[in-house]
Design a protein around this motif. Structure first.
Motif, PDB file in Angstrom:
ATOM      1  N   ASP A  52       3.140  39.082  40.593  1.00  0.00           N
ATOM      2  CA  ASP A  52       3.095  40.506  40.273  1.00  0.00           C
ATOM      3  C   ASP A  52       3.562  41.392  41.431  1.00  0.00           C
ATOM      4  O   ASP A  52       3.366  42.608  41.407  1.00  0.00           O
ATOM      5  CB  ASP A  52       1.682  40.918  39.863  1.00  0.00           C
ATOM      6  N   LEU A  71       3.329  41.671  33.726  1.00  0.00           N
ATOM      7  CA  LEU A  71       2.067  41.043  34.111  1.00  0.00           C
ATOM      8  C   LEU A  71       0.944  42.074  34.227  1.00  0.00           C
ATOM      9  O   LEU A  71      -0.197  41.821  33.812  1.00  0.00           O
ATOM     10  CB  LEU A  71       2.244  40.301  35.442  1.00  0.00           C
ATOM     11  N   GLN A  72       1.272  43.231  34.783  1.00  0.00           N
ATOM     12  CA  GLN A  72       0.261  44.281  34.886  1.00  0.00           C
ATOM     13  C   GLN A  72      -0.194  44.758  33.507  1.00  0.00           C
ATOM     14  O   GLN A  72      -1.395  44.985  33.280  1.00  0.00           O
ATOM     15  CB  GLN A  72       0.811  45.454  35.696  1.00  0.00           C
ATOM     16  N   ALA A  84       6.802  42.174  37.004  1.00  0.00           N
ATOM     17  CA  ALA A  84       5.538  42.667  37.560  1.00  0.00           C
ATOM     18  C   ALA A  84       4.877  43.644  36.598  1.00  0.00           C
ATOM     19  O   ALA A  84       3.649  43.607  36.394  1.00  0.00           O
ATOM     20  CB  ALA A  84       5.800  43.332  38.920  1.00  0.00           C
TER      21      ALA A  84
END
Length: 433
Positions: free
Chosen positions: A186, A217-218, A214
């Motif tokens: 991330d 994923l967040q 990233a």
């Protein structure tokens, strides 16, 4: 299929340079042939003039034998007086014919050898200076041999220099590889652009991919955390109601517990649907297409009236043929979700008459409820926020979804309390629309 960049460059270099070298050798041979011929013919002309100057001396001799000049390899000379009598000969095996009165070059072939002969004639007689053509070919061959040896000697060094230069140019990629191997999934920190300019587009594309990964994923972590947090309470309540329905003997209490259980299931399903919708919207998976607003209104008219009837709300939608909308292209599914959420909020938390209006500049959804306190107009946009004292069920995600979809389509959401009571949600074209 993997391949070596160095090997590809070296093969490409050889494919390009070798034909160029052959062309250069051909041009060198042509130029050398011209220059060598010019040089040797100039020497022949000069020698012939010098020899012609000796004719008076040679003609004054009374010796019966022909004077012989020491044989010179690949050359021959002869001199005649004006009567055609041979005065001097150095034939090197070549039989030269007299050509009285002729001045110029001639080509001969004797004994399988080619000769170039220069004749000079005048009042004193004539002379001939001949040279074997193989002498010139030997000089040209020497030049080409030197050129070939130079190419063969320099080529390995050029290839080694290319190999080293490519390795040095690709060295920053090894540093980038190490960074990628060590970074967290991330981590959105961009990769450095201290690489050859030809690789800037690759680094930019990788940085864009890293940022999107990233963010994905967040979003997944936020979705998981939000779902776990928001579903914990409804699931606990449903478990309590299930235990009550299992333990009580009174049919009325059991029926009430089962109704509460079904209501909790509906709330959880609605919350999960909203979370999934928000996850998709945040992923920006919209598809831009020409919008068929009459068809979209038809679908909206099939989805919302049931909810309006259950809350005793009068619903007013634009007529089926209404075509004045601020957007002509966009994601139909997301826009339908956006309008459904606006109408859902107006029906659940407003009441009275809920209206959807649109023209070429804006979309407006209004109700006749109590509205929202001015201090809370901005907070109701936040995720999972529900005003104090709110009795209606909900997830607190509706306006967050609406605002995100609006932003993706270049629209801006504004909330206003109406003078006559109720809340008005307005979508207008932003600067990016």
């Amino acid at each position: 299929m993997s391949y070596s960049l160095r090997g590809t460059l070296i093969r490409s270099l050889l494919k390009v340079v070798t034909p160029l070298w052959l062309v250069a050798c051909a041009l060198l041979a042509f130029h050398a042939w011209h220059e060598v011929n010019e040089l040797y013919e100039e020497q022949q002309t000069l020698f012939a003039r010098q020899l012609y100057g000796t004719l008076p001396t040679l003609g004054a001799r009374n010796e019966p034998q022909l004077p012989q000049v020491g044989d010179s390899d690949h050359q021959a000379v002869a001199a005649w007086n004006r009567g055609g009598q041979l005065l001097l000969v150095d034939s090197d095996g070549l039989q030269l014919d007299a050509r009285p009165g002729y001045t110029g070059f001639a080509s001969l072939r004797q004994h399988d050898e080619d000769w170039r002969v220069y004749y000079l004639s005048g009042e004193a007689g004539s002379v001939a200076v001949a040279q074997e053509m193989s002498e010139r070919w030997e000089m040209i061959g020497g030049l080409l041999l030197t050129q070939g040896l130079l190419w063969l000697l320099l080529l390995p060094f050029a290839l080694l220099a290319l190999w080293w230069a490519v390795g040095r140019g690709l060295a920053p990629l090894a540093h980038i590889r190490d960074q990628l191997q060590q970074r967290a999934p991330d981590d959105a920190t961009p990769l450095p652009r201290e690489v050859p300019s030809e690789l800037h587009t690759l680094i930019d594309a990788m940085n864009d991919l890293i940022e999107r990964m990233a963010q994905t994923l967040q979003r997944e972590r936020r979705f998981t955390a939000d779902a776990a947090h928001e579903l914990r309470s409804p699931l606990a309540a449903m478990r309590v109601q299930a235990e009550v329905a299992q333990l009580v003997q009174d049919p009325l209490q059991r029926e009430r517990a089962l109704q509460q259980l079904m209501s909790g299931v509906d709330r959880s399903s609605h919350l999960l649907a909203q979370l999934l919708a928000l996850s998709r919207v945040e992923a920006e998976q919209q598809q831009h297409e020409a919008l068929d607003w009459p068809l979209l209104l038809q679908e909206l008219g099939e989805a919302v009236p049931g909810l309006a009837a259950s809350h005793h709300v009068t619903l007013r939608l634009p007529p089926a043929g209404h075509t004045q909308w601020p957007l002509q292209h966009g994601d139909r599914t997301l826009l339908l979700l956006m309008l459904r959420n606006l109408l859902d909020n107006a029906i659940r938390y407003g009441g009275g008459t809920v209206s959807l209006e649109a023209d070429a500049t804006r979309i407006c959804v209004s109700d006749e409820g109590e509205g929202v306190a001015e201090a809370l107009l901005d907070k109701v946009r936040e995720r999972f926020y529900r005003p104090p004292g709110q009795q209606q069920t909900g997830s607190g995600l509706g306006l967050s979804i609406v605002e995100r979809i609006a932003a993706l389509h270049g629209l801006q959401l504004s909330l206003h309390n109406r003078n006559g009571g109720g809340l008005q949600a307005v979508l207008t074209r932003g600067h990016g629309g």
